[in-house]
Scaffold this motif. Structure first.
Motif, PDB file in Angstrom:
ATOM      1  N   ALA A  38     -37.587  94.776   1.969  1.00 13.45           N
ATOM      2  CA  ALA A  38     -36.663  94.535   0.859  1.00 13.45           C
ATOM      3  C   ALA A  38     -35.320  95.215   1.099  1.00 13.45           C
ATOM      4  O   ALA A  38     -34.261  94.620   0.842  1.00 13.45           O
ATOM      5  CB  ALA A  38     -37.280  95.007  -0.455  1.00 13.45           C
TER       6      ALA A  38
ATOM      7  N   PHE B 155     -31.789  93.234   1.034  1.00 10.54           N
ATOM      8  CA  PHE B 155     -30.766  93.503   0.015  1.00 10.54           C
ATOM      9  C   PHE B 155     -29.552  94.253   0.559  1.00 10.54           C
ATOM     10  O   PHE B 155     -28.567  94.432  -0.151  1.00 10.54           O
ATOM     11  CB  PHE B 155     -31.374  94.247  -1.174  1.00 10.54           C
ATOM     12  CG  PHE B 155     -32.098  93.333  -2.113  1.00 10.54           C
ATOM     13  CD1 PHE B 155     -31.418  92.661  -3.115  1.00 10.54           C
ATOM     14  CD2 PHE B 155     -33.448  93.100  -1.967  1.00 10.54           C
ATOM     15  CE1 PHE B 155     -32.069  91.791  -3.968  1.00 10.54           C
ATOM     16  CE2 PHE B 155     -34.115  92.233  -2.806  1.00 10.54           C
ATOM     17  CZ  PHE B 155     -33.424  91.567  -3.811  1.00 10.54           C
TER      18      PHE B 155
ATOM     19  N   THR C 147     -32.313  98.273  -3.316  1.00 13.19           N
ATOM     20  CA  THR C 147     -33.196  97.253  -3.880  1.00 13.19           C
ATOM     21  C   THR C 147     -33.451  97.453  -5.372  1.00 13.19           C
ATOM     22  O   THR C 147     -33.392  96.494  -6.144  1.00 13.19           O
ATOM     23  CB  THR C 147     -34.525  97.225  -3.104  1.00 13.19           C
ATOM     24  OG1 THR C 147     -34.230  97.052  -1.714  1.00 13.19           O
ATOM     25  CG2 THR C 147     -35.413  96.103  -3.568  1.00 13.19           C
TER      26      THR C 147
END
Length: 145
Positions: free
Chosen positions: A28, A32, A39
């Motif tokens: 993640a 991101f 995140t």
């Protein structure tokens, strides 16, 4: 503890959930990174964009984070110009700014990239089922607090 022939690492929900969290957290963070947000901040901003006017208490509940953590996250997003507070009586409501709303396409793309990456590793069917099962478990455990 379940099947005695398996190690605690295979049988302990706490261990396996935390291990999974670290793996998916790294994926993640990579997805991101393009947004310039960590995140957790990105997910908070998405929630505020999709449900403008939530109270800080509602946000805390929806994200399963302590109110003090939400306050700190919101303060950071305010300093970045992405959200703003409004107050009615004792209740504080959070709204996205125009700059925050402009972030939605980037956030959506990061979510899509994250989904694609873990589907690539786990397989789409497994990823969707695992997500649904974890969501159900979170709901059930949250009801028993």
């Amino acid at each position: 503890m379940g099947d005695q022939s398996k190690s605690f690492q295979e049988c302990c929900l706490y261990f396996t959930a935390n291990s999974l969290s670290r793996f998916i957290g790294n994926i993640a963070n990579d997805a991101f990174r393009v947004t310039g947000l960590q995140t957790s901040y990105a997910h908070l901003l998405l929630l505020i964009i999709e449900e403008p006017g939530l109270s800080q208490g509602e946000i805390s509940h929806k994200m399963n984070l302590k109110p003090s953590t939400i306050t700190r996250f919101i303060d950071k997003l305010i300093s970045m110009g992405y959200v703003q507070r409004s107050q009615e009586g004792r209740t504080v409501y959070i709204h996205p700014t125009e700059e925050g709303i402009k972030m939605k396409p980037k956030l959506d793309q990061a979510l899509a990239d994250l989904f694609d990456k873990y589907c690539e590793v786990l397989g789409k069917e497994t990823a969707i089922k695992l997500t649904a099962d974890i969501h159900k478990a979170n709901q059930a455990l949250g009801e028993n607090e």
